[in-house]
Write an enzyme that holds these catalytic residues in place. Structure first.
Site, PDB file in Angstrom:
ATOM      1  N   SER A 129       0.839  -1.199   0.000  1.00 14.69           N
ATOM      2  CA  SER A 129       0.000   0.000   0.000  1.00 14.69           C
ATOM      3  C   SER A 129       0.868   1.240   0.000  1.00 14.69           C
ATOM      4  O   SER A 129       1.977   1.239   0.565  1.00 14.69           O
ATOM      5  CB  SER A 129      -0.854  -0.024   1.271  1.00 14.69           C
ATOM      6  N   TYR A 153      -1.560  -1.105  10.899  1.00 15.76           N
ATOM      7  CA  TYR A 153      -1.866  -1.602   9.548  1.00 15.76           C
ATOM      8  C   TYR A 153      -0.697  -1.302   8.603  1.00 15.76           C
ATOM      9  O   TYR A 153      -0.195  -2.180   7.892  1.00 15.76           O
ATOM     10  CB  TYR A 153      -3.157  -0.948   9.028  1.00 15.76           C
ATOM     11  N   LYS A 157       2.259  -3.774   6.463  1.00 15.91           N
ATOM     12  CA  LYS A 157       2.629  -3.736   5.035  1.00 15.91           C
ATOM     13  C   LYS A 157       4.144  -3.545   4.883  1.00 15.91           C
ATOM     14  O   LYS A 157       4.787  -4.176   4.047  1.00 15.91           O
ATOM     15  CB  LYS A 157       1.866  -2.623   4.313  1.00 15.91           C
TER      16      LYS A 157
HETATM   17  C1  UD1 Z   1      -6.962   5.403   3.724  1.00 17.90           C
HETATM   18  C2  UD1 Z   1      -6.039   4.881   4.801  1.00 17.90           C
HETATM   19  C3  UD1 Z   1      -4.847   4.250   4.128  1.00 17.90           C
HETATM   20  C4  UD1 Z   1      -5.290   3.149   3.189  1.00 17.90           C
HETATM   21  C5  UD1 Z   1      -6.268   3.714   2.175  1.00 17.90           C
HETATM   22  C6  UD1 Z   1      -6.850   2.612   1.320  1.00 17.90           C
HETATM   23  C7  UD1 Z   1      -6.476   6.324   6.753  1.00 17.90           C
HETATM   24  C8  UD1 Z   1      -5.930   7.405   7.631  1.00 17.90           C
HETATM   25  N1  UD1 Z   1      -5.675   5.969   5.713  1.00 17.90           N
HETATM   26  O1  UD1 Z   1      -6.223   6.353   2.997  1.00 17.90           O
HETATM   27  O2  UD1 Z   1      -3.943   3.729   5.076  1.00 17.90           O
HETATM   28  O3  UD1 Z   1      -4.185   2.587   2.529  1.00 17.90           O
HETATM   29  O4  UD1 Z   1      -7.349   4.359   2.848  1.00 17.90           O
HETATM   30  O5  UD1 Z   1      -7.616   3.128   0.287  1.00 17.90           O
HETATM   31  O6  UD1 Z   1      -7.544   5.784   6.986  1.00 17.90           O
HETATM   32  N2  UD1 Z   1     -12.399  11.839   3.428  1.00 17.90           N
HETATM   33  C9  UD1 Z   1     -13.403  12.717   3.774  1.00 17.90           C
HETATM   34  N3  UD1 Z   1     -14.562  12.210   4.306  1.00 17.90           N
HETATM   35  C10 UD1 Z   1     -14.756  10.873   4.509  1.00 17.90           C
HETATM   36  C11 UD1 Z   1     -13.718   9.973   4.158  1.00 17.90           C
HETATM   37  C12 UD1 Z   1     -12.551  10.495   3.619  1.00 17.90           C
HETATM   38  O7  UD1 Z   1     -13.275  13.924   3.606  1.00 17.90           O
HETATM   39  O8  UD1 Z   1     -15.817  10.474   5.017  1.00 17.90           O
HETATM   40  C13 UD1 Z   1     -11.180  12.371   2.803  1.00 17.90           C
HETATM   41  C14 UD1 Z   1      -9.892  12.079   3.582  1.00 17.90           C
HETATM   42  O9  UD1 Z   1      -9.650  13.051   4.546  1.00 17.90           O
HETATM   43  C15 UD1 Z   1      -8.881  12.048   2.437  1.00 17.90           C
HETATM   44  C16 UD1 Z   1      -9.664  11.503   1.242  1.00 17.90           C
HETATM   45  O10 UD1 Z   1     -11.025  11.732   1.559  1.00 17.90           O
HETATM   46  O11 UD1 Z   1      -8.451  13.354   2.132  1.00 17.90           O
HETATM   47  C17 UD1 Z   1      -9.446  10.037   0.994  1.00 17.90           C
HETATM   48  O12 UD1 Z   1      -9.696   9.311   2.182  1.00 17.90           O
HETATM   49  P1  UD1 Z   1      -9.721   7.714   2.203  1.00 17.90           P
HETATM   50  O13 UD1 Z   1     -10.598   7.202   1.129  1.00 17.90           O
HETATM   51  O14 UD1 Z   1     -10.019   7.273   3.611  1.00 17.90           O
HETATM   52  O15 UD1 Z   1      -8.235   7.293   1.785  1.00 17.90           O
HETATM   53  P2  UD1 Z   1      -6.818   7.679   2.437  1.00 17.90           P
HETATM   54  O16 UD1 Z   1      -6.947   8.670   3.521  1.00 17.90           O
HETATM   55  O17 UD1 Z   1      -5.901   8.049   1.329  1.00 17.90           O
END
Ligand code: UD1
Length: 353
Positions: A129, A153, A157
Site C-alpha cells: 500500500s 496496519y 505492510k
Molecule cells: C486510507 C487509509 C490508508 C489506506 C487507504 C486505502 C487512513 C488514515 N488511511 O487512505 O492507510 O491505505 O485508505 O484506500 O484511513 N475523506 C473525507 N470524508 C470521509 C472519508 C474520507 O473527507 O468520510 C477524505 C480524507 O480526509 C482524504 C480523502 O477523503 O483526504 C481520501 O480518504 P480515504 O478514502 O479514507 O483514503 P486515504 O486517507 O488516502
C-alpha cells in the site's frame, strides 16, 4: 506441444481487489484457485464470479494462518504463483487491535510463504500500500521515497515487504512483486462485484456512494484548510479494474522469469475530495450534501504516485479516469441492494481434500 495455463492461487480471493483480479486473470487465460475465510467478504461473490468468468470457481474456505488448510490446497496440484491479498485493512481498527493485525497480516503472509516453500512455489505478488510512504516529503511519490508507518496496519505492510526482501536475499529462487496500491475505487462495469464495506465506510468513495443513494444524510469533508488547490485532501484514485490488470502484469513478469520488484500502482494524478464529490454527483445525477468537519487525525494533505516504473517494467498504465470510477461505483451501489443471490451459497468445484 501446448503448455498448460499457469495456475495462480489468490488468497483473500472474494474480497474487493481479489474478486476483480480473479476476473482479470481468468480473462487472461490463467487457471485461478481462490481461498478466503469470508471475514470481510461474502460467499455470494462466488456466484457472481461464475457469471463473470463462465466457469465454476475453484475455491476453498480457509484462513491463511491455517497451514493445514493451505496444505490441502497445494497438495495434489502444481501452483505456479500466489497473489496474497488476505489481510485486515482498516487503519483505525488496527490502532485499537494491533495484535489482531500483526497476527493476521504477518502470520498469514508467513504461513503462506512457508507452505509455498514446502511445495516449491516461489513466485508471489504481495498487496502492499502507499501507506508505507507515511507523510510524503515529495510529490509525486516514487518507489525510492523514504518509508514509514504511522499505524499498525501500515506497519504490517512495511514488515510484509521486508519479510519478502529477506526471503529473496536468502534464496535467489524466490521472486516477488510488492504492489503499492494508491486509492482503489470503483467496481466492475457489470455491477456484479464491487466493494462491500461492513458498517460505516472508512474510505471516501464508498461513503459518497451511500450519501448519493440516500443511505446517509451527508458527507463530512475532513478538512478544507490543507495546502491544496481547493483546501481538501488530494489522493491518487485508481479504478479497481485497472488495479486488477496491474496484478496480471505483475504475474506475467514473474512467470516470464522477471526479477523481484517493488512497484507503485496509481494513475499519477491527484484528485481532491471536492473533485470526487463533483464527479460522483455528475455520474449519479444525485446531490451529495457535504459538511466541512475537522481534519481526520493521521491524514496527509496530498498523495499521488509516480507511476512510471509500472509503465517501464510491467508495461502497465491506468486506463480509466475519475468519471468512469464514479460511474462504475454508482452502478454497483444501485444494483447491489436489489440482488437476489446475496444470501445464497454458490456451487463450487474445488474444496481441497
Ligand atoms: C486510507 C487509509 C490508508 C489506506 C487507504 C486505502 C487512513 C488514515 N488511511 O487512505 O492507510 O491505505 O485508505 O484506500 O484511513 N475523506 C473525507 N470524508 C470521509 C472519508 C474520507 O473527507 O468520510 C477524505 C480524507 O480526509 C482524504 C480523502 O477523503 O483526504 C481520501 O480518504 P480515504 O478514502 O479514507 O483514503 P486515504 O486517507 O488516502
Amino acid at each position: 506441444m501446448v503448455s498448460a495455463a499457469p495456475t495462480v492461487l489468490l488468497t483473500g480471493a472474494c474480497g474487493y481487489i481479489g474478486s476483480h483480479t480473479w476476473v482479470a486473470l481468468a480473462q487472461a487465460g490463467y487457471r485461478v484457485l481462490g481461498v478466503d475465510d469470508f471475514s470481510n467478504s461474502s460467499p455470494a461473490v462466488l456466484t457472481r464470479l461464475q457469471r463473470l468468468t463462465g466457469q465454476a470457481p475453484a475455491f476453498k474456505q480457509a484462513n491463511v494462518c491455517n497451514a493445514a488448510a493451505l496444505e490441502t490446497v497445494f497438495s495434489g496440484q502444481r501452483i505456479d504463483a500466489v497473489v496474497h491479498f488476505a489481510a485486515l485493512k482498516a487503519v483505525g481498527e488496527s490502532t485499537a487491535q494491533p495484535l489482531a493485525y500483526y497476527a493476521n497480516n504477518l502470520g498469514g503472509l508467513l504461513t503462506t510463504c512457508r507452505v509455498m516453500q514446502a511445495h516449491g512455489c516461489r513466485r508471489l505478488v504481495f498487496s502492499s500500500s502507499a501507506t508505507v510512504y507515511g507523510a510524503p516529503q515529495h510529490l509525486p511519490i516514487a518507489e525510492d521515497a523514504p518509508l514509514s508507518a504511522t499505524n499498525p496496519y501500515g506497519q504490517t505492510k512495511l514488515v510484509g515487504e521486508t519479510i519478502l526482501q529477506d526471503l529473496a536475499r536468502a534464496d535467489a529462487a524466490w521472486r516477488h512483486v510488492s504492489l503499492r496500491y494508491f486509492n482503489p475505487v470503483g467496481a466492475h462495469e457489470s455491477g456484479l462485484i464491487g466493494e462491500e464495506p461492513r458498517g460505516t465506510p472508512n474510505n471516501l468513495m464508498p461513503y459518497v456512494a451511500q450519501v448519493a443513494a440516500g443511505l446517509r444524510p451527508y458527507l463530512q469533508i475532513f478538512g478544507n484548510d490543507y495546502p491544496t488547490p481547493d483546501g481538501t485532501g488530494v489522493r491518487d484514485y485508481l479504478h479497481v479494474v485497472d488495479l486488477a490488470q496491474g496484478h496480471v502484469a505483475a504475474l506475467c513478469h514473474l512467470l516470464d522469469g522477471g526479477d523481484t520488484l517493488t512497484v507503485n500502482l496509481g494513475t499519477g494524478r491527484g484528485s481532491s475530495v471536492l473533485e470526487v464529490v463533483n464527479a460522483y454527483a455528475k455520474a449519479s445525477g444525485r446531490e451529495i450534501p457535504c459538511h466541512i468537519a475537522p481534519r481526520r487525525p493521521g491524514d496527509v494533505a496530498a498523495c499521488w504516485a509516480d507511476a512510471s516504473r509500472a509503465g517501464e517494467v510491467l508495461g502497465w498504465r491506468a486506463q480509466r479516469g475519475l468519471g468512469e470510477m464514479c460511474g462504475d461505483s454508482w452502478r454497483w451501489q444501485i444494483t447491489r441492494d436489489h440482488r437476489a443471490d446475496t444470501q445464497n451459497q454458490s456451487a463450487v468445484l474445488f474444496t481441497g481434500r
